[in-house]
Design an enzyme around this catalytic site. Sequence first.
Site, PDB file in Angstrom:
ATOM      1  N   TYR F  22      34.260  72.158  68.518  1.00  0.00           N
ATOM      2  CA  TYR F  22      35.442  71.764  68.719  1.00  0.00           C
ATOM      3  C   TYR F  22      36.090  71.399  69.901  1.00  0.00           C
ATOM      4  CZ  TYR F  22      36.234  73.028  63.951  1.00  0.00           C
ATOM      5  OH  TYR F  22      36.153  72.887  62.520  1.00  0.00           O
ATOM      6  N   HIS F  97      39.268  64.951  61.310  1.00  0.00           N
ATOM      7  CA  HIS F  97      38.855  66.073  61.271  1.00  0.00           C
ATOM      8  C   HIS F  97      38.069  66.046  62.603  1.00  0.00           C
ATOM      9  CE1 HIS F  97      38.512  67.407  57.065  1.00  0.00           C
ATOM     10  NE2 HIS F  97      38.238  66.394  56.984  1.00  0.00           N
TER      11      HIS F  97
END
Lengths: 141, 141, 141, 141, 141, 141, 141, 141, 141, 141, 141, 141
Positions: F22, F97
Amino acid sequence: MKILIINGPNLNLLGQREKSNYGELTLTKIEEIIKSEYRDDIFTFFQSNNEGEIIDQIQNAAKNYDGLIINPGGYSHTSVAIRDALEVAKLPKVEVHLSNISAREDFRHRSITAPMTDGYLSGFKEKGYLAAVYLIGKIVK
Amino acid sequence: MKILIINGPNLNLLGQREKSNYGELTLTKIEEIIKSEYRDDIFTFFQSNNEGEIIDQIQNAAKNYDGLIINPGGYSHTSVAIRDALEVAKLPKVEVHLSNISAREDFRHRSITAPMTDGYLSGFKEKGYLAAVYLIGKIVK
Amino acid sequence: MKILIINGPNLNLLGQREKSNYGELTLTKIEEIIKSEYRDDIFTFFQSNNEGEIIDQIQNAAKNYDGLIINPGGYSHTSVAIRDALEVAKLPKVEVHLSNISAREDFRHRSITAPMTDGYLSGFKEKGYLAAVYLIGKIVK
Amino acid sequence: MKILIINGPNLNLLGQREKSNYGELTLTKIEEIIKSEYRDDIFTFFQSNNEGEIIDQIQNAAKNYDGLIINPGGYSHTSVAIRDALEVAKLPKVEVHLSNISAREDFRHRSITAPMTDGYLSGFKEKGYLAAVYLIGKIVK
Amino acid sequence: MKILIINGPNLNLLGQREKSNYGELTLTKIEEIIKSEYRDDIFTFFQSNNEGEIIDQIQNAAKNYDGLIINPGGYSHTSVAIRDALEVAKLPKVEVHLSNISAREDFRHRSITAPMTDGYLSGFKEKGYLAAVYLIGKIVK
Amino acid sequence: MKILIINGPNLNLLGQREKSNYGELTLTKIEEIIKSEYRDDIFTFFQSNNEGEIIDQIQNAAKNYDGLIINPGGYSHTSVAIRDALEVAKLPKVEVHLSNISAREDFRHRSITAPMTDGYLSGFKEKGYLAAVYLIGKIVK
Amino acid sequence: MKILIINGPNLNLLGQREKSNYGELTLTKIEEIIKSEYRDDIFTFFQSNNEGEIIDQIQNAAKNYDGLIINPGGYSHTSVAIRDALEVAKLPKVEVHLSNISAREDFRHRSITAPMTDGYLSGFKEKGYLAAVYLIGKIVK
Amino acid sequence: MKILIINGPNLNLLGQREKSNYGELTLTKIEEIIKSEYRDDIFTFFQSNNEGEIIDQIQNAAKNYDGLIINPGGYSHTSVAIRDALEVAKLPKVEVHLSNISAREDFRHRSITAPMTDGYLSGFKEKGYLAAVYLIGKIVK
Amino acid sequence: MKILIINGPNLNLLGQREKSNYGELTLTKIEEIIKSEYRDDIFTFFQSNNEGEIIDQIQNAAKNYDGLIINPGGYSHTSVAIRDALEVAKLPKVEVHLSNISAREDFRHRSITAPMTDGYLSGFKEKGYLAAVYLIGKIVK
Amino acid sequence: MKILIINGPNLNLLGQREKSNYGELTLTKIEEIIKSEYRDDIFTFFQSNNEGEIIDQIQNAAKNYDGLIINPGGYSHTSVAIRDALEVAKLPKVEVHLSNISAREDFRHRSITAPMTDGYLSGFKEKGYLAAVYLIGKIVK
Amino acid sequence: MKILIINGPNLNLLGQREKSNYGELTLTKIEEIIKSEYRDDIFTFFQSNNEGEIIDQIQNAAKNYDGLIINPGGYSHTSVAIRDALEVAKLPKVEVHLSNISAREDFRHRSITAPMTDGYLSGFKEKGYLAAVYLIGKIVK
Amino acid sequence: MKILIINGPNLNLLGQREKSNYGELTLTKIEEIIKSEYRDDIFTFFQSNNEGEIIDQIQNAAKNYDGLIINPGGYSHTSVAIRDALEVAKLPKVEVHLSNISAREDFRHRSITAPMTDGYLSGFKEKGYLAAVYLIGKIVK
């Protein structure tokens, strides 16, 4: 005629396990019933919890016996090695299950050892052994 | 003692199908063997290729017979309806398969009717019926 | 040459079912087309919604006909019993599906009866029967 | 009428592969049979082991031909790309398999290209091509 | 900055395929849009229906380009070989699908090539390429 | 033009989660980047860990906004209810995403919400939001 | 208004089967309850264990009745042929199951016939038939 | 003795791919090691990223060589067409994988080409080729 | 008699969703129909998009109501927690689905909440609620 | 250099099993071939049908030997325990299968022990052991 | 030391649910037992039926507590979002299940939240919480 | 109170296996910790790599001990026979896994022995044994 009867893991505890599936007979009682129903001196009984020892017995069956009756217990559903041993053993072979395995947990529905026998019986409790002896007699004839 | 023996689809063709699985005996021959091995007058034989007619017979079995032997043939693997009929029939029930279904095609490994019988035999050809009669006798006793 | 053409469940309703899959022809119309395209007197047509009656017909085909064309309809996907009947029937056998079953619902993709025929055609509507007759002719020669 | 006949990988080796599935005919022999059965000058034959070249041919089919017959061989079971090419090609399309793919290994049971054709035939060996031409003729009419 | 844009099988047919999924634009039109939206001289376009040629191009991308945009078409779902080629190629990589593959047939839901790219876009038609160029620019920075 | 950006569960913790997937940016930082890259006053940001509140927001999106960008986080893989909410919402919708979900655990490969959006992006970290805004702009035009 | 009520295999045995699932009512009793709750002369009752006969009845329903209530019993889970018959029958159709099939064995969870009816009820025992009549009335209106 | 060594897609990039699986050797280096370990003049090396070209080579192997060593790379897991080509090729055949495919991603565990070779080796890096030559020598003898 | 009617996620949007599945009625309209068909003062209506709030309501149902009607919407297919709440709630419970879930996407075929109710109805649109009230009345009696 | 060669269940019966898979050599003969091909005094041979004894041997291998060759027989496909033992054993390890396991029954396709070895060979009969010794030599160097 | 104990959906109903799985204790009783077995003032108890509120609590745990004990109830088997929240929470974490989940329905066998905790206990009823506190103490030390 | 602690295959090697999963403690060290934490003379320790010997021990446990702690190692995932032995053993039983099996390879996620124990712990390394003793104490009380 000489017949070897092999019983696999936990069958020595028969009579202690859940009655709905296995009835109340002990393994010794079953052996007595078999011997009294047929002749006393043709049977050799072997029980072990050990996969390797069961394979050893199967390997020696063909040269010493005219027929093999086997209840592989829990190993029926997991042992490729016992399956392979049965495949090589050239004598009449019958697999017996005390309970009706098709009516129990999913993982018991399939026996991977049964395809390497002449046939199998399932669900007749101690009577299954008697019928197995009867069938071995028919096959040998 | 009265026993009903139901044979399902294509078993009327026995002797014409592949010999490796089913042997050469015809259904008539098997019926004769059964009658000669045991008593002549206790058996009723029924064969049909029709699922519904087999269910009809099973439904009527309990009030007219002491035991039921059934070889559902191909319906063993597909018929929830025969399974349901067997579940309701309250008499000793034995399922027989001529060939060793565990050693054939995948879709034959599982019988969905067998769980609703006392037990089943698979792989002993015509001898399977003889052993089934033997077992019915033992169960009834 | 004599050819038996078996149509399974709901094919008697042809013309009423959804047009995108089956076209507008009725079964009677198809039979007329077949007879006009070939000779009139070689065909026997049989339709039934009943699995057992279809098995009965297949069992009798080999001794009375030179070729068998079968459209088992919905039974293609579920009937081990029809499969077994086809396996025993020793004559040229062709399976026909009006619609392209590989392009429909998942459960129609696999025919469990087709492996027991010489071959199968799928998707050519009424023309599939004509080609099947053509192929039976070629196989018989 | 002009028809393109595409044969996929390894079909150039026909006659060398296992006879139980494919018979003894070579691809050249099949082409001769097709041409003699029908007219000589309407067929174009193309064979390639290369997925991309087969797609190229399919893409060009619609503007140059009246019908397409394709045997995608092993690509039937794996090629989404050939499937997509067939989807776009707006002309009559028939898929042919020499062997009965429903009777072979599991991974051959399903053709992912067939849903994008008008229909398919499987199991009729070289006769399948003849019937495919016959069917293209019927569809075009 | 130099960017290679690879389009896989059947993308040369864009505009002929079903409009609900792909819109009406041709591949040439898309290339023009890309060049007019950004600068004219940074793009190299490559299209092939051939898996091997696509792999060749990917292998050469790293030493000649600053970024790679790939739409593997039907090979996204079947080609381990293209996946392996992408894994080795050390440059910014973006996978593009014109249609929303998650909303189509089951076998298109999973791309086995996408895990070897920086990321992928699906469903934005020709705009997906524009966003891909935008993202390559961001990644390179 | 007004755009609603919904972030699902745990995205408020961005910057604390594993960096390989991330990156280090916080959600606030991402919001600032979006606002500085485009215009300040067109965005509304909403984050919640609560499935029901996210559905409430989606239901109200169509009448108040011109576009919807959603990162459903873990709910992408489990929430039929969010999928249903997206299906009804009639405005341009883009799913984002941060990580490349096709390269992570099996259960993250499939988004059951994505089929109800115009398209989705996966793997471009915070840049994915920027590209999503860019795409919404293109779709609206 | 005329309504046909079809009951499939083994439902003639109601009252003999396991009480936990089916209660103690016989089929005759249920028919009486239906007739007394509504009007006596609008119902035709049909029960059969035979798949083919059930298909015959469904095929004739549309021209003779205003509504069809069917409990296909075990055939719900296996009969593509009954599903196909229901698909063609153009009249209001309601499927009923006495027991809650979602709470029983896995193979009963899915009805392959239900998708071809207007809707289905499961678990309300004899009351399910009453509600089905009520719903047919509402649909017809 | 003449041996053909075929290397499939991306093996020309050896040395650039992840070291944990493939080591640092280039394909050229491997070829030199093979030639120095055995005799220089018996080997023909072929590498291609193209499935069709690999099939072409396999088809020609039997008449020109005494043995075939093949590393199909990514095609091992997807190519029914290469499998079919190997099946027809009548010469000693050994499949080699540099990495231990049983220890990698699930989709690499199964080689669909290996069943059509005499045997396969997996995990021994460049040494696998040396052992394959050794085994070809043993098989030919 | 007091009945609680719980509607799950997105059912507040009824009338906006696709008409083929759900018809045009709003939730308010349905509530009015229910109240006019039966008595006005026995119903309490609750709708929420929030799984937890629905569980709270179910937990409180038994002590305050005589019957529970629930349409769990998308949560039917995913919520073990709602299932567990229903299991504990000791009052008559009926599950309702507006559309015929057996005829929709695969993931809607199975309700994991239904096994914990007395029974369920699917496919009767707003009429399903009326029949559910009718059935609650019958169960309570 | 000292090498331990472990053979699992039923390999002591080699020469009695089906010849198509295993050839005619006995285990003793294989041991002689190995010793004559290489040096006599570096090998220790161990065979057991017992899973536990095989684990004991593997556990002791690292401190007493320079390399381990293992043919786990049927345990390859079922024994997590042997897999765990191999994982801990820090010495060169090669798994050997006499037959080509990828070409046999489905349950033999996957070895769960092989991932914990350096690599494995399958299909080369007794020659596989010779190649394994050759490879151990290469790995040790 | 401060420990947060989170109980998920329906655990507030403990004592009302089926006794064979959960025993008769209420949640309040369990809390008292925990506090009396250890020290009174170190525990904070939180129960919610709401997935989002549970995530909120987990997110705040690390900065306020030394250890986290969680029984996610039905969410264990469905919530990727709770799993993600646990992954980020950097403190000792223990998952507890009152019943032995491996002995219940199939869908309860797998906890998707447990992999993100230090470990889990299942089957010890209220004693599981006591052991969890004991283990947190050991981990913290 | 007397407690039997059985450790299965490869647990005698603890301290040699991968540290991330199992920590550095040896089995002897663990035994010492257990004895020092509790009383010295109540524990009997048994370790074996042999499935059969483990079954023998379980069979004898009930008459000689007050509690059984078992870590079946790799047999947890494969041994129906150990499961059956545990089922019969009537004494408090706790299963322990050193590592968090839900976080490891797929085939370790499911223990088929755990359902036959009172409960199980997974992931707490040597502390798991301590908690197991603690729990046995609680169960016995």
